[in-house]
Write a protein that holds these residues in place. Structure first.
Motif, PDB file in Angstrom:
ATOM      1  N   UNK A 460     -34.124 -28.912  91.921  1.00 47.49           N
ATOM      2  CA  UNK A 460     -33.596 -28.925  93.423  1.00 47.49           C
ATOM      3  C   UNK A 460     -32.138 -29.177  92.707  1.00 47.49           C
ATOM      4  N   UNK A 461     -31.651 -29.051  91.680  1.00 53.72           N
ATOM      5  CA  UNK A 461     -30.810 -29.173  91.276  1.00 53.72           C
ATOM      6  C   UNK A 461     -29.447 -27.306  91.400  1.00 53.72           C
ATOM      7  N   UNK A 462     -30.273 -26.320  91.730  1.00 57.80           N
ATOM      8  CA  UNK A 462     -29.615 -25.001  92.325  1.00 57.80           C
ATOM      9  C   UNK A 462     -27.608 -26.406  93.196  1.00 57.80           C
ATOM     10  N   UNK A 463     -27.244 -24.877  92.539  1.00 57.39           N
ATOM     11  CA  UNK A 463     -24.706 -25.681  93.305  1.00 57.39           C
ATOM     12  C   UNK A 463     -25.873 -25.594  94.638  1.00 57.39           C
ATOM     13  N   UNK A 464     -24.829 -26.722  95.857  1.00 55.54           N
ATOM     14  CA  UNK A 464     -24.912 -26.878  97.232  1.00 55.54           C
ATOM     15  C   UNK A 464     -24.167 -26.049  97.456  1.00 55.54           C
ATOM     16  N   UNK A 465     -23.399 -24.802  97.118  1.00 51.74           N
ATOM     17  CA  UNK A 465     -22.029 -25.238  98.182  1.00 51.74           C
ATOM     18  C   UNK A 465     -22.366 -23.588  98.740  1.00 51.74           C
ATOM     19  N   UNK A 466     -23.284 -22.616  98.263  1.00 50.57           N
ATOM     20  CA  UNK A 466     -23.288 -21.598  98.813  1.00 50.57           C
ATOM     21  C   UNK A 466     -24.832 -21.232  99.070  1.00 50.57           C
ATOM     22  N   UNK A 467     -25.602 -21.332  99.572  1.00 55.11           N
ATOM     23  CA  UNK A 467     -27.122 -21.322  99.832  1.00 55.11           C
ATOM     24  C   UNK A 467     -28.299 -20.766 100.560  1.00 55.11           C
ATOM     25  N   UNK A 468     -27.089 -19.355 101.176  1.00 60.91           N
ATOM     26  CA  UNK A 468     -26.880 -18.541 102.085  1.00 60.91           C
ATOM     27  C   UNK A 468     -28.840 -17.270 101.535  1.00 60.91           C
ATOM     28  N   UNK A 469     -29.463 -18.078 102.002  1.00 56.77           N
ATOM     29  CA  UNK A 469     -29.915 -16.182 101.775  1.00 56.77           C
ATOM     30  C   UNK A 469     -29.588 -14.984 101.454  1.00 56.77           C
ATOM     31  N   UNK A 470     -28.192 -14.169 102.510  1.00 56.11           N
ATOM     32  CA  UNK A 470     -27.153 -13.678 101.712  1.00 56.11           C
ATOM     33  C   UNK A 470     -26.165 -14.161 100.558  1.00 56.11           C
ATOM     34  N   UNK A 471     -26.664 -14.686  99.851  1.00 56.95           N
ATOM     35  CA  UNK A 471     -25.907 -14.785  98.929  1.00 56.95           C
ATOM     36  C   UNK A 471     -26.768 -15.248  97.578  1.00 56.95           C
ATOM     37  N   UNK A 472     -26.658 -13.959  96.342  1.00 60.61           N
ATOM     38  CA  UNK A 472     -27.486 -14.097  95.357  1.00 60.61           C
ATOM     39  C   UNK A 472     -27.245 -14.907  94.430  1.00 60.61           C
ATOM     40  N   UNK A 473     -28.106 -15.574  94.082  1.00 64.08           N
ATOM     41  CA  UNK A 473     -28.029 -17.087  93.000  1.00 64.08           C
ATOM     42  C   UNK A 473     -28.690 -16.620  91.772  1.00 64.08           C
ATOM     43  N   UNK A 474     -27.641 -16.705  91.201  1.00 67.69           N
ATOM     44  CA  UNK A 474     -27.975 -16.248  89.530  1.00 67.69           C
ATOM     45  C   UNK A 474     -28.124 -17.282  88.825  1.00 67.69           C
ATOM     46  N   UNK A 475     -29.606 -17.359  87.723  1.00 69.39           N
ATOM     47  CA  UNK A 475     -29.424 -18.434  86.332  1.00 69.39           C
ATOM     48  C   UNK A 475     -29.499 -17.392  85.322  1.00 69.39           C
ATOM     49  N   UNK A 476     -28.888 -17.815  84.399  1.00 71.62           N
ATOM     50  CA  UNK A 476     -28.978 -17.796  83.246  1.00 71.62           C
ATOM     51  C   UNK A 476     -29.889 -17.771  81.892  1.00 71.62           C
ATOM     52  N   UNK A 477     -30.120 -16.750  81.217  1.00 71.16           N
ATOM     53  CA  UNK A 477     -30.822 -16.719  79.530  1.00 71.16           C
ATOM     54  C   UNK A 477     -30.329 -16.440  78.827  1.00 71.16           C
ATOM     55  N   UNK A 478     -30.931 -16.388  77.181  1.00 74.33           N
ATOM     56  CA  UNK A 478     -30.695 -16.439  76.421  1.00 74.33           C
ATOM     57  C   UNK A 478     -30.201 -14.891  75.802  1.00 74.33           C
ATOM     58  N   UNK A 479     -28.844 -13.717  74.959  1.00 74.27           N
ATOM     59  CA  UNK A 479     -29.426 -12.844  74.277  1.00 74.27           C
ATOM     60  C   UNK A 479     -28.764 -12.800  73.144  1.00 74.27           C
ATOM     61  N   UNK A 480     -27.733 -14.474  72.890  1.00 73.69           N
ATOM     62  CA  UNK A 480     -27.290 -14.300  71.887  1.00 73.69           C
ATOM     63  C   UNK A 480     -26.833 -15.646  71.374  1.00 73.69           C
ATOM     64  N   UNK A 481     -27.428 -16.216  70.060  1.00 72.39           N
ATOM     65  CA  UNK A 481     -27.189 -17.434  69.752  1.00 72.39           C
ATOM     66  C   UNK A 481     -25.884 -17.962  68.703  1.00 72.39           C
ATOM     67  N   UNK A 482     -25.725 -16.572  67.767  1.00 71.34           N
ATOM     68  CA  UNK A 482     -24.406 -17.108  67.127  1.00 71.34           C
ATOM     69  C   UNK A 482     -23.083 -15.611  67.302  1.00 71.34           C
ATOM     70  N   UNK A 483     -21.857 -15.813  66.670  1.00 72.08           N
ATOM     71  CA  UNK A 483     -21.197 -14.936  66.460  1.00 72.08           C
ATOM     72  C   UNK A 483     -20.140 -15.331  65.289  1.00 72.08           C
ATOM     73  N   UNK A 484     -19.738 -14.159  65.246  1.00 72.81           N
ATOM     74  CA  UNK A 484     -18.691 -14.427  63.694  1.00 72.81           C
ATOM     75  C   UNK A 484     -17.377 -14.733  64.571  1.00 72.81           C
TER      76      UNK A 484
END
Length: 741
Positions: A460-484
């Motif tokens: 239940x920790x999704x940001x409370x600000x814009x929780x409408x059905x018509x707003x696309x809510x996006x979580x995050x996954x990892x694609x990169x763990x290091x950089x130069x």
């Protein structure tokens, strides 16, 4: 011994028969503090900061009225902004001394104090299958052309060439800087508007001291000019309308209105990115902000007006607590305060919500400090209670909410005189004197304090600000763990909070590799906020790449040096960041691509499209159709490339999970085409055996909806199936779908 001051206000019982409050609980606290002459305490509140105008202290509020407010009331305001689509919603800047007069006005329905939101591509383009998107034969120009990307954030570095066509034409059409004064945008009476002409005359005119907005814009639509295309964003032919916001809720909503209005005047579709939000609020979208935003979307129309929001970065912080309370036993949330750097003024907010429609329900709360001081059990309605202790000051407000039928208990723990908030275990206990209900609590702290619920969780920790059905809510996954990076040696760190410096003055003679130990490729990011919403809706909708994401670096910002990429010595034009703030603009960019093909797409069309083409569905891995972290799956549009062989054809379902129940045995297939055709639809099992021919349908130029019915007697059980579409014109398509009855 320090002398304690006890201030008590005895209150009426807080029961479900109480009338809804007309002002939010934090605004009630502000009003009471002002009446006590404690303006400095108001200024120190992290929820909002009053601005000094003339001889009085002013605050920003969102207000809804039953009818047009009186001229006398409005004459007290230094800012009056009426929102389109309704005669009743206003953004007002009012003297604190006038709150009581607004509250007793018969025309006022509800008024809420402004709160401040917080800010929440090399590998990205590869992971979501978009690397070959722009070279695909027969696609044409579907890189976001003629689509407006709106960014409400910390601004943009207009001198960064990733936001220019070549070096002569800026792709930024307008900037509204809400943080300074100048020529107002039409229809608004604050801030400064910067036009394309202004940018041409002075490429340095737009700044982003935080760097967050520039990075977000680069992910969504940067064209990679500074990197020979390597760090190109998702929709590099799109155009930008930027709002540099103060981060207050009314100003953010003003920014959304500004972008939609600009897009309308230009005759172009728009997608608006909101990589910001708040942990406080009802977490159900049924509050004044939700109602106002819904009215605004209805005013401008759903077609071609899409909003994408970051889920939030509270997925590992244990800021949430929930439990069922009754009259037979109390429950206690134990809040652990571990670090208090002792800033000039600190606060901790605990925002609790429960169903207030239960007949006869009466709720009580008690706060106990680490040293054992206690408020005792409080039963109350809408008046303040406060007590100063040796561990800090406790202020409690309780109201019934006008919009969702919920009770709201708002607790503020703050420094008391010269006493700082004490480290240790604070206990917030709840019970009822009648009835049973489920209570949810969320926590927010000011900078310098680290606290969490010992017995809390991360749901239940999704940001409370814009929780409408018509707003696309996006979580995050990892694609990169290091950089130069430009950091002078190899380094492994477990937090982005390392150190920051002004990049223009930084020189590095050697370079190293930065590795982030808390990240694992292809896993959900540890910080990504979890669903569902408080009212049980399934958010987030989708998970997109959010770590580590390389994008544009603002030249006027301070940067975390180990995250600045080293490939362009001395230029320092790109930086890696992580957060759902970075995942949201990936979806924003993809939405811009789709709108460049079909500008009438609605929010649910985009959501269903993303769900249809998501991969690594949680159903495949853990037997569920939706997951609190992943939503409906990992964003991957590799299959979309096949759809775009013929860019006039878009085909999608209502997601990759089809739910049937008694009386509901239908799902829709959406097809957008430029030509007349006929399509045969067949359902197969995963071994390729035909289960049922679902019929042949005629489709026509434009958007088509094909209703597919599954009979009660059809042998279609809970399982994974292959849905195949055979076109008379020779273009066939197949989808893996999950059926749940």
């Amino acid at each position: 011994m320090k002398k304690l001051t006890f201030v008590f206000v005895f209150l009426a019982i807080f029961s479900s028969s109480s009338l809804p409050s007309k002002i939010s609980p934090d605004l009630q606290i502000v009003k009471d503090l002002y009446s006590q002459g404690k303006v400095n305490e108001i200024k120190s509140m992290g929820v909002t900061s009053p601005t000094k105008e003339g001889n009085g202290e002013y605050i920003d509020v969102l207000a809804e009225f039953y009818d047009v407010p009186s001229a006398d009331l409005l004459s007290k305001c230094s800012l009056i902004r009426k929102y389109p689509g309704s005669n009743n919603f206003y953004h007002l800047r009012i003297p604190i001394s006038e709150v009581k007069n607004f509250e007793v006005s018969s025309s006022l329905k509800y008024m809420k104090l402004s709160r401040f939101s917080k800010l929440f591509l090399d590998k990205v383009r590869e992971k979501i299958g978009i690397e070959n998107f722009y070279n695909y034969s027969g696609i044409g120009d579907i890189q976001g052309k003629d689509v407006i990307i709106g960014i409400v954030d910390t601004g943009i570095d207009t001198s960064h060439w990733d936001f220019w066509k070549g070096s002569s034409v800026p792709r930024i059409l307008y900037i509204w800087d809400q943080t300074t004064n100048g020529k107002y945008p039409q229809g608004f009476n604050y801030g400064r508007e910067i036009t394309m002409g202004d940018i041409l005359a002075n490429p340095l005119i737009g700044t982003d001291e935080e760097g967050h907005g520039t990075h977000v814009a680069g992910i969504a639509g940067g064209n990679g000019n500074e990197s020979a295309g390597k760090y190109k964003g998702i929709a590099p032919s799109s155009e930008f309308v930027i709002v540099k916001t103060t981060l207050s809720t009314p100003d953010i909503i003003d920014g959304i209105n500004y972008i939609m209005n600009k897009a309308k005047s230009l005759g172009k579709p728009c997608v608006i990115n909101l990589s910001l939000g708040s942990d406080l609020g009802s977490h159900d979208g049924k509050d004044i902000e939700g109602k106002l935003l819904k009215d605004m979307i209805n005013y401008y129309g759903e077609e071609g007006n899409i909003i994408v929001a970051a889920a939030g970065n509270s997925g590992d912080m244990k800021i949430h607590y929930s439990n069922t309370i009754s009259s037979t036993s109390s429950v206690t949330a134990t809040m652990r305060v571990e670090t208090n750097i002792q800033n000039e003024a600190d606060q901790i907010y605990i925002d609790s919500w429960f169903d207030f429609t239960i007949p006869g329900l009466a709720v009580e709360v008690k706060v106990t400090t680490p040293s054992g001081s206690t408020t005792g059990w409080l039963s109350f309605s809408t008046s303040s209670y406060s007590i100063s202790t040796i561990d800090g000051k406790i202020t409690v407000e309780s109201v019934s909410n006008e919009y969702n039928g919920s009770g709201n208990i708002f607790i503020m723990i703050s420094d008391s005189d010269s006493t700082q908030i004490k480290e240790g275990n604070w206990q917030i206990s709840f019970r009822t004197t009648n009835g049973t209900t489920l209570i949810h609590s969320w926590m927010l702290t000011s900078d310098g304090i680290y606290s969490y619920f010992n017995n809390g969780d991360n749901y239940y920790t999704i940001s409370s600000s814009f929780l409408l059905d018509d707003v696309i809510t996006v979580g995050a996954f990892t694609t990169k763990t290091n950089i130069k990076s430009i950091y002078e040696s190899n380094i492994t760190i477990s937090s982005e909070k390392f150190f920051k410096t002004y990049v223009r003055g930084y020189n590095s003679s050697s370079y190293g590799e930065t590795t982030f130990s808390n990240l694992t490729n292809d896993n959900i990011c540890y910080f990504s906020s979890l669903g569902p919403t408080r009212d049980g809706r399934q958010k987030p909708d989708i998970a997109a790449p959010g770590a580590l994401v390389v994008s544009a670096l603002s030249s006027s910002s301070y940067a975390t040096i180990p995250f600045v990429v080293d490939e362009y010595p001395g230029k320092y034009k790109y930086i890696a960041m992580m957060g759902t703030s970075m995942a949201a603009p990936v979806v924003t960019g993809i939405t811009a691509l789709l709108l460049s093909i079909e500008k009438t797409l609605k929010p649910q069309d985009i959501i269903n499209y993303l769900k249809t083409y998501s991969t690594a569905s949680p159903y495949d891995s853990n037997g569920k159709s939706w997951d609190p972290a992943w939503g409906f799956g990992m964003l991957n549009i590799t299959n979309l490339l096949q759809t775009l062989k013929s860019p006039t054809n878009l085909i999608w379902l209502e997601g990759n999970v089809l739910r049937f129940s008694w009386g509901i045995n239908q799902f829709n297939i959406k097809i957008r085409t430029d030509t007349q055709d006929s399509v045969e639809v067949c359902l197969y099992n995963v071994r390729g055996a035909l289960i049922k021919d679902l019929g042949t349908y005629q489709i026509y130029p434009g958007l088509n909806t094909i209703p597919i019915k599954i009979g009660e007697n059809d042998v279609v059980k809970d399982n994974v199936y292959i849905l195949k579409l055979y076109s008379k014109n020779g273009e066939n398509r197949e989808f893996k779908v999950v059926v749940l009855r």
